[in-house]
Design a protein around this motif. Sequence first.
Motif, PDB file in Angstrom:
ATOM      1  N   LEU A 137       0.871  -1.187   0.000  1.00  0.00           N
ATOM      2  CA  LEU A 137       0.000   0.000   0.000  1.00  0.00           C
ATOM      3  C   LEU A 137       0.902   1.229   0.000  1.00  0.00           C
ATOM      4  N   TRP A 138       1.596   1.464  -1.078  1.00  0.00           N
ATOM      5  CA  TRP A 138       2.491   2.614  -1.277  1.00  0.00           C
ATOM      6  C   TRP A 138       3.618   2.593  -0.247  1.00  0.00           C
ATOM      7  N   SER A 139       4.085   1.438   0.165  1.00  0.00           N
ATOM      8  CA  SER A 139       4.844   1.467   1.407  1.00  0.00           C
ATOM      9  C   SER A 139       6.139   0.663   1.468  1.00  0.00           C
ATOM     10  N   ASN A 146       1.017   4.269  15.502  1.00  0.00           N
ATOM     11  CA  ASN A 146       1.146   2.987  14.798  1.00  0.00           C
ATOM     12  C   ASN A 146       0.626   2.964  13.362  1.00  0.00           C
ATOM     13  N   SER A 147      -0.084   4.006  12.966  1.00  0.00           N
ATOM     14  CA  SER A 147      -0.643   4.037  11.613  1.00  0.00           C
ATOM     15  C   SER A 147      -0.746   5.494  11.189  1.00  0.00           C
ATOM     16  N   GLY A 148      -0.911   5.689   9.895  1.00  0.00           N
ATOM     17  CA  GLY A 148      -1.093   7.048   9.399  1.00  0.00           C
ATOM     18  C   GLY A 148      -2.326   7.691  10.010  1.00  0.00           C
ATOM     19  N   SER A 149      -3.385   6.898  10.163  1.00  0.00           N
ATOM     20  CA  SER A 149      -4.631   7.433  10.733  1.00  0.00           C
ATOM     21  C   SER A 149      -4.404   7.925  12.157  1.00  0.00           C
ATOM     22  N   GLU A 150      -3.736   7.127  12.962  1.00  0.00           N
ATOM     23  CA  GLU A 150      -3.471   7.521  14.351  1.00  0.00           C
ATOM     24  C   GLU A 150      -2.598   8.773  14.404  1.00  0.00           C
ATOM     25  N   ALA A 151      -1.645   8.857  13.488  1.00  0.00           N
ATOM     26  CA  ALA A 151      -0.761  10.030  13.485  1.00  0.00           C
ATOM     27  C   ALA A 151      -1.550  11.288  13.131  1.00  0.00           C
ATOM     28  N   ASN A 152      -2.480  11.174  12.172  1.00  0.00           N
ATOM     29  CA  ASN A 152      -3.292  12.346  11.825  1.00  0.00           C
ATOM     30  C   ASN A 152      -4.263  12.698  12.947  1.00  0.00           C
ATOM     31  N   ASP A 153      -4.835  11.683  13.599  1.00  0.00           N
ATOM     32  CA  ASP A 153      -5.693  11.953  14.758  1.00  0.00           C
ATOM     33  C   ASP A 153      -4.897  12.683  15.833  1.00  0.00           C
ATOM     34  N   GLY A 211      -8.681  14.432  -0.717  1.00  0.00           N
ATOM     35  CA  GLY A 211      -7.495  14.198   0.110  1.00  0.00           C
ATOM     36  C   GLY A 211      -7.686  12.898   0.880  1.00  0.00           C
ATOM     37  N   TYR A 212      -6.586  12.275   1.304  1.00  0.00           N
ATOM     38  CA  TYR A 212      -6.703  11.038   2.091  1.00  0.00           C
ATOM     39  C   TYR A 212      -5.812  11.145   3.320  1.00  0.00           C
ATOM     40  N   HIS A 213      -6.433  10.969   4.481  1.00  0.00           N
ATOM     41  CA  HIS A 213      -5.663  11.080   5.723  1.00  0.00           C
ATOM     42  C   HIS A 213      -5.927   9.911   6.659  1.00  0.00           C
ATOM     43  N   GLY A 214      -6.720   8.925   6.228  1.00  0.00           N
ATOM     44  CA  GLY A 214      -6.946   7.755   7.058  1.00  0.00           C
ATOM     45  C   GLY A 214      -8.413   7.495   7.321  1.00  0.00           C
ATOM     46  N   VAL A 215      -8.668   6.600   8.264  1.00  0.00           N
ATOM     47  CA  VAL A 215     -10.023   6.071   8.449  1.00  0.00           C
ATOM     48  C   VAL A 215     -10.542   6.109   9.881  1.00  0.00           C
ATOM     49  N   GLY A 260      -2.810  18.707   4.342  1.00  0.00           N
ATOM     50  CA  GLY A 260      -2.694  18.342   2.933  1.00  0.00           C
ATOM     51  C   GLY A 260      -1.537  17.400   2.682  1.00  0.00           C
ATOM     52  N   GLU A 261      -1.738  16.488   1.734  1.00  0.00           N
ATOM     53  CA  GLU A 261      -0.628  15.662   1.265  1.00  0.00           C
ATOM     54  C   GLU A 261       0.119  16.483   0.208  1.00  0.00           C
ATOM     55  N   PRO A 262       1.448  16.461   0.200  1.00  0.00           N
ATOM     56  CA  PRO A 262       2.164  17.177  -0.867  1.00  0.00           C
ATOM     57  C   PRO A 262       1.641  16.756  -2.249  1.00  0.00           C
ATOM     58  N   ALA A 295       1.657  18.726   6.870  1.00  0.00           N
ATOM     59  CA  ALA A 295       1.985  18.009   5.630  1.00  0.00           C
ATOM     60  C   ALA A 295       1.872  16.518   5.914  1.00  0.00           C
ATOM     61  N   ASP A 296       0.894  15.891   5.302  1.00  0.00           N
ATOM     62  CA  ASP A 296       0.717  14.446   5.464  1.00  0.00           C
ATOM     63  C   ASP A 296       1.638  13.758   4.459  1.00  0.00           C
ATOM     64  N   GLU A 297       2.799  13.339   4.958  1.00  0.00           N
ATOM     65  CA  GLU A 297       3.850  12.732   4.122  1.00  0.00           C
ATOM     66  C   GLU A 297       3.777  11.213   4.155  1.00  0.00           C
ATOM     67  N   VAL A 298       2.614  10.667   4.531  1.00  0.00           N
ATOM     68  CA  VAL A 298       2.512   9.218   4.732  1.00  0.00           C
ATOM     69  C   VAL A 298       2.901   8.450   3.456  1.00  0.00           C
ATOM     70  N   ILE A 299       2.514   8.954   2.291  1.00  0.00           N
ATOM     71  CA  ILE A 299       2.940   8.321   1.039  1.00  0.00           C
ATOM     72  C   ILE A 299       4.226   8.957   0.503  1.00  0.00           C
ATOM     73  N   CYS A 300       4.305  10.280   0.577  1.00  0.00           N
ATOM     74  CA  CYS A 300       5.417  10.986  -0.095  1.00  0.00           C
ATOM     75  C   CYS A 300       6.757  10.816   0.606  1.00  0.00           C
ATOM     76  N   SER A 315       4.679   7.714   7.878  1.00  0.00           N
ATOM     77  CA  SER A 315       4.386   6.292   8.130  1.00  0.00           C
ATOM     78  C   SER A 315       4.859   5.490   6.914  1.00  0.00           C
ATOM     79  N   LYS A 316       4.234   4.383   6.645  1.00  0.00           N
ATOM     80  CA  LYS A 316       4.496   3.556   5.456  1.00  0.00           C
ATOM     81  C   LYS A 316       5.991   3.320   5.224  1.00  0.00           C
ATOM     82  N   ALA A 317       6.643   4.094   4.311  1.00  0.00           N
ATOM     83  CA  ALA A 317       8.049   3.828   3.990  1.00  0.00           C
ATOM     84  C   ALA A 317       8.973   4.109   5.171  1.00  0.00           C
TER      85      ALA A 317
END
Length: 464
Positions: free
Chosen positions: A61-63, A120-127, A154-158, A228-230, A261-266, A290-292
């Motif tokens: 997942l992009w990771s 532990n996850s992108g969602s938790e980090a954004n929360d 935009g996507y920041h988690g669930v 925002g995600e870059p 800046a949500d860098e979870v993918i970037c 997160s992710k990478a």
Amino acid sequence: MTEVPRPNPNSQEGRDIAYHLHAYTNARKHLEVGPLVIERGEGVHVYDNAGRQYIEAMAGLWSVAVGFSEERLIDAATRQMRKLPYYHDFSHKSHGPVIDLAEKLVSMAPVPMSKAFFTNSGSEANDTALKLIWYRSNALGQPERKKVIARERGYHGVTIASASLTGLPNNHRSFDLPIAGVLRTGSPHFWRDALPGESEEEFATRRAEELEALILAEGPETIAAFFGEPVPGAGGVIVPPPTYWAKIQAVLRKYDILLVADEVICGFGRTGRMFGCETFDIRPDIMVLSKALSSSYLPISALLANEKVIGPVIEESDRIGTLGHGFTAGGHPVAAAVALESIAVIEERGLVEHAAAVGARLRAGLKALEGHPLVGEVRGVGLIAAVELVTDKAAKTALGAPGQLGALANAELQAAGVIGRNMGDALAFCPPLIIGEAEVDDLLGRVAGALDRVAKELTLDATS
Ligand SMILES: Cc1ncc(COP(=O)(O)O)c(C=O)c1O
């Protein structure tokens, strides 16, 4: 259509159908079609339980930046497991890997950052980012400054707050989301959203003006932050026009609104620089990672915040007596050790520069498909790209139901031995950073073949 045979109930597929509710899956359809069971991975490839090989063109997942078989990460995890398999960072406790990782991330950040907080996850980090932003407003004696702005698609988690920041209908529908106080502004997608005759520059100016109008309408003193995600990823790999971020940041600075800046993918090389913020000259107050970060070998995420955020948070925690926030597994020592090793692999092997080079090759190869009857737009940056599929190039529309063409093409790709992902009618490509030139060429050949077969299929359907 040929009937798909029902899996044997005792097979992995049958038991998956019986016992497993899947993420991001049509749960009823899954009862019919079952799963693709992935058994092992090697480099940029994964293998299913029948031994069939696939190019993992989404890096999971992009990771999975370093690929699916990096021994150094496995060794780092094993060493740390033996030494200290678990500890936490509550009530003044700490451990080596989390200290080393916090220092490393703060030192890598492209703008001055004060501290790292682990989740532990992108969602938790954004929360967590949102909660710290609210906490800060209270610390500053500005309890009315609680609204946040996020973008369409935009996507920041669930989780409840991060899904509310996410600007995609399927993350809100029937979940009674979004929560109050999340304001929405337009996506930076020029191809999709530009007005007739509008230049990229004019489009970027319009987006900044719309943002300013929203802030003024709501009252600038009520707005705490912009998320925002870059490069918005899950919303369709949307590369903003060159001046977009400069114009947006000027508005945010004018009204003293924090930028997350949500860098979870970037983050960690995906855009051809270590961080998306460097590629787009973004100066955030908070970065979400997160992710990478760990190549997803283990779950871990982090946020970095600057002194403007951390200073008031420290004061408020002292006033209350504690920062009442934290996760049992936040900064887990094994995950932190793996993250440190993943970053070391990326740095020592020059994977950021490599991603820029192979990314250019991938994007040029996909760009060459723009003449294909089904391709509306090819976009991307670094080693992330999308092919927007259409059936009518002028109208920029696809088959009847949105996502139908994308799903058809994605299924054809999978049959051709490529695991990709369709976001609506856009096919995304985000392979591991280690992908080689020959593997990129192999991927391109399979994509072109799959699109040809879909085009042929649609023509046949139209004439039958
Ligand atoms: C930009 C961005 N932020 C946040 C998330 C959520 O991360 P997670 O799925 O780990 O909660 C994702 C996941 O794809 C993402 O792409």
